[in-house]
Design an enzyme around this catalytic site. Structure first.
Site, PDB file in Angstrom:
ATOM      1  N   TYR A 230      10.213  -1.775  -2.393  1.00 27.56           N
ATOM      2  CA  TYR A 230      10.052  -1.569  -0.937  1.00 27.56           C
ATOM      3  C   TYR A 230       8.585  -1.507  -0.515  1.00 27.56           C
ATOM      4  O   TYR A 230       8.300  -1.376   0.661  1.00 27.56           O
ATOM      5  CB  TYR A 230      10.808  -0.334  -0.451  1.00 27.56           C
ATOM      6  CG  TYR A 230      10.697   0.907  -1.294  1.00 27.56           C
ATOM      7  CD1 TYR A 230       9.553   1.692  -1.264  1.00 27.56           C
ATOM      8  CD2 TYR A 230      11.750   1.298  -2.111  1.00 27.56           C
ATOM      9  CE1 TYR A 230       9.457   2.829  -2.044  1.00 27.56           C
ATOM     10  CE2 TYR A 230      11.664   2.440  -2.894  1.00 27.56           C
ATOM     11  CZ  TYR A 230      10.523   3.200  -2.852  1.00 27.56           C
ATOM     12  OH  TYR A 230      10.434   4.326  -3.626  1.00 27.56           O
ATOM     13  N   LYS A 231       7.674  -1.577  -1.477  1.00 27.51           N
ATOM     14  CA  LYS A 231       6.251  -1.584  -1.138  1.00 27.51           C
ATOM     15  C   LYS A 231       5.838  -3.044  -0.908  1.00 27.51           C
ATOM     16  O   LYS A 231       6.226  -3.622   0.106  1.00 27.51           O
ATOM     17  CB  LYS A 231       5.456  -0.887  -2.231  1.00 27.51           C
ATOM     18  CG  LYS A 231       5.859   0.609  -2.375  1.00 27.51           C
ATOM     19  CD  LYS A 231       5.088   1.294  -3.482  1.00 27.51           C
ATOM     20  CE  LYS A 231       5.652   2.670  -3.794  1.00 27.51           C
ATOM     21  NZ  LYS A 231       5.331   3.682  -2.782  1.00 27.51           N
ATOM     22  N   ARG A 377      -5.145   7.104   3.092  1.00 34.60           N
ATOM     23  CA  ARG A 377      -4.824   5.963   2.233  1.00 34.60           C
ATOM     24  C   ARG A 377      -4.551   4.741   3.100  1.00 34.60           C
ATOM     25  O   ARG A 377      -3.665   4.766   3.948  1.00 34.60           O
ATOM     26  CB  ARG A 377      -3.622   6.310   1.365  1.00 34.60           C
ATOM     27  CG  ARG A 377      -3.455   5.391   0.187  1.00 34.60           C
ATOM     28  CD  ARG A 377      -2.387   5.886  -0.763  1.00 34.60           C
ATOM     29  NE  ARG A 377      -1.067   5.873  -0.150  1.00 34.60           N
ATOM     30  CZ  ARG A 377       0.063   5.938  -0.842  1.00 34.60           C
ATOM     31  NH1 ARG A 377       0.042   6.069  -2.161  1.00 34.60           N
ATOM     32  NH2 ARG A 377       1.230   5.922  -0.239  1.00 34.60           N
TER      33      ARG A 377
END
Lengths: 402, 402
Positions: A230-231, A377
């Site tokens: 899913y990244k 991030r």
């Protein structure tokens, strides 16, 4: 002098891919493709079609016609396109956590059976939480101990650190290919070599690299790997994960969750469990077919673009973010490697106020995420992110920090 | 005299639901809703919308806004609508196999810890293969033994058989609520009472009952349950499963797959694993959100129709199939209970030639499935199946047997 985003976008050979994602036409700045990738636009229609035609039209016949083989077929595609793994060694299904559990159990049970002195799992203190929690559970239930490598949260595990930690007591080494906090790109070939030289097996977590950084599992003779989809693989929230088991090990390993899909003959429905030969023995329950549809759309894009070109753009994107941060955010520290050769697809900027800054950015439709200690991030998904988006996002960080 | 299908359809208070499923307007006779339910028509659009708006529009924010709680929120819905379970005891995720593994491990570890003499898992020889395989694996790794109850494949486990099998050595009893072969509907309250009287825990597999047969987990003080959602809950091929753990046991049990979703604070990302209080400690990895979308559409229909009305229609459908088989298939044996009070949502007809008959029926768009020995399994999904479909299907069986 900082290059302009417009110049970089104009020169980007992969720029055309951006339009193939949902929402790329909005002003939102998305710095979190490394947590949940944007959907490929084609996936929305494909899912509707899947429901109406494949599921609704073929019904139970779909299993015989194609679904039964989909976990290993899609695993093979993933292996060829993104993992450097020959066919027959990868499978899609379950969650990363469940794969970690199954492969860690298979590995340590094999190691202890082969040599009872091998009673340690080596893992680093900044390994992704699930990996640490699973290792903690597996160690407790098998009477093993964890040997921790202390790492700098702005970096990751070095070969020298690993060489010091492994030895004749090591059963298994568990490492992240790209560190979720710092984006440190581990030296997978060298660390694998160090683990093997000590007679240990190694399990790589590819969650933060698969789809963005080329992985060469076979070339480095990696034993085991897992990762989510899913990244950078854009499979959708909670899409099924994948596992890799090197062919030379498959028949020697047994995994603990003995379900009908891992049986030598799933439809025999016989009295006792006999593991299937090959990769299928590492599967367990009925495969999550619907959850694989979106991932297939993304894998097609990754194959079309090519993983090396994707990596080149990824390096350009993170380098541009670092360049802009250096120029416009003097109060911020880079908590990622400066050398792009040892940096994955994201960049972490550290400042005491980043938790509050993240909240303020979200209100303005600039979406990074926050990771302790003080880390903003910035995840840059190569096919869906433009340099313009990076420029606007870093400008928003500067404003929020003011 | 056999009642006509037209009369029965005209009198069916749930007849209107049929149009809300994909493909119900075709001539296909679908006798396999107990293996893979038809899609709810609304689910196709809903999935497309989910991709574009929820996933594509909210992106990572979706986790904070609603997805994080979805496994337990949907579990609560499922509990209220179909399982007779108060909130806080059910969760959706993983596969049935993984839930079986986690809850069996949690149960036997607790039983042995409480009383080291409890070293047996009681299970029947006709329990669904995955349940038996998982139990075999768990027994092997925990040094326990399996105690088998031999059952008639046209029936299932009786209270008398169970009473004979359980005792002070029993850690756990694993039973199917509806037998996958015969459709035998187990006496859940009485069998649970027998297991408890022996001091054992009981785990019910609801795969073949949830959504078609009312289940009253709380009322019978059941300990543990699991089930899939792709049969009568129409979640799609490989949609996520569910687990139930009685509230009185949750804090005493620990499950082996320690992932970040089961941690007390998933985003703490702290050094060690601390299980969450309540039902969430039984979850493991990132929840499969996309895979829950279709199931939600079906649960809405089940709630609208009411599980008791669904059961009444289910009994009428299977009774009609039996009535037609008696009248038109003299060569066939009924391998399911004749009394509808102890029969689930399907009917199995036995004949030596049924394997070949099934293949012939599939060619004619009549889709039952086949289960040894000689069983043609007719699954009748209450909301999507008409009496006319049953009549046409049984006529096709008669023709294929000729």
């Amino acid at each position: 002098m900082v290059t302009t985003a417009a110049q970089l976008d104009a020169a980007d050979p992969l720029a055309r891919f951006r339009d193939r994602f949902v929402g790329a036409d909005t002003d939102l700045v998305y710095f979190d493709g490394n947590s949940l990738g944007r959907p490929v636009a084609a996936a929305a229609d494909r899912l509707g079609e899947f429901v109406r035609q494949d599921w609704g039209g073929r019904l139970i016949r779909g299993w015989d016609e194609s679904w039964m083989e989909l976990p290993t077929r899609l695993g093979d595609d993933l292996g060829r396109i993104a993992l450097g793994a020959a066919a027959g060694q990868s499978a899609v299904g379950d969650s990363t956590t469940v794969w970690l559990y199954k492969l860690m159990r298979a590995a340590v049970d094999h190691a202890v059976r082969t040599d009872p002195r091998r009673t340690e799992i080596v893992i680093d203190t900044d390994n992704f939480p699930t990996d640490r929690y699973v290792a903690e559970g597996v160690a407790a239930e098998r009477g093993l101990t964890l040997r921790w490598i202390e790492v700098d949260t702005s970096a990751g595990v070095t070969a020298a650190q690993l060489a010091e930690a492994v030895g004749e007591r090591t059963a298994l080494v568990v490492l992240n290919h790209v560190a979720y906090r710092s984006a440190w790109l581990a030296d997978l070939p060298e660390l694998t070599r160090v683990a093997h030289a000590a007679g240990a097996l190694v399990l790589w977590d590819l969650c933060h690299s698969a789809g963005a950084v080329p992985v060469a599992l076979d070339e480095s003779d990696v034993d085991l790997a897992v990762g989510c989809t899913y990244k950078y693989l854009n499979g959708g929230p909670g899409s099924p994960a994948f596992g890799y088991v090197n062919a030379r090990l498959q028949d020697e390993l047994t995994q603990p969750i003995q379900g009908w899909m891992g049986h030598a003959d799933p439809f025999l429905m016989g009295p006792g469990y006999t593991p299937a030969p090959g990769m299928r023995r590492f599967t367990s329950g009925t495969p999550p077919i619907l959850g694989m549809v979106a991932m297939q759309s993304m894998l097609e894009l990754v194959e079309e673009a090519g993983i090396d070109a994707i990596r080149a753009k990824s390096v350009a994107l993170t380098s541009y973010a670092v360049e802009l941060a250096d120029a416009t955010l003097p109060e911020v520290t880079l908590a990622s490697p400066r050398d792009p050769a040892i940096r994955g697809g994201h960049v972490t900027l550290r400042h005491d106020r980043m938790r509050e800054v993240t909240a303020r950015l979200w209100e303005r439709d600039v979406i990074p995420d926050y990771r302790d200690p003080g880390g903003l991030r910035i995840g840059l998904s190569p096919l869906s992110t433009s340099f313009d988006e990076v420029e606007r996002g870093i400008a928003a960080v500067a404003e929020a920090l003011r």
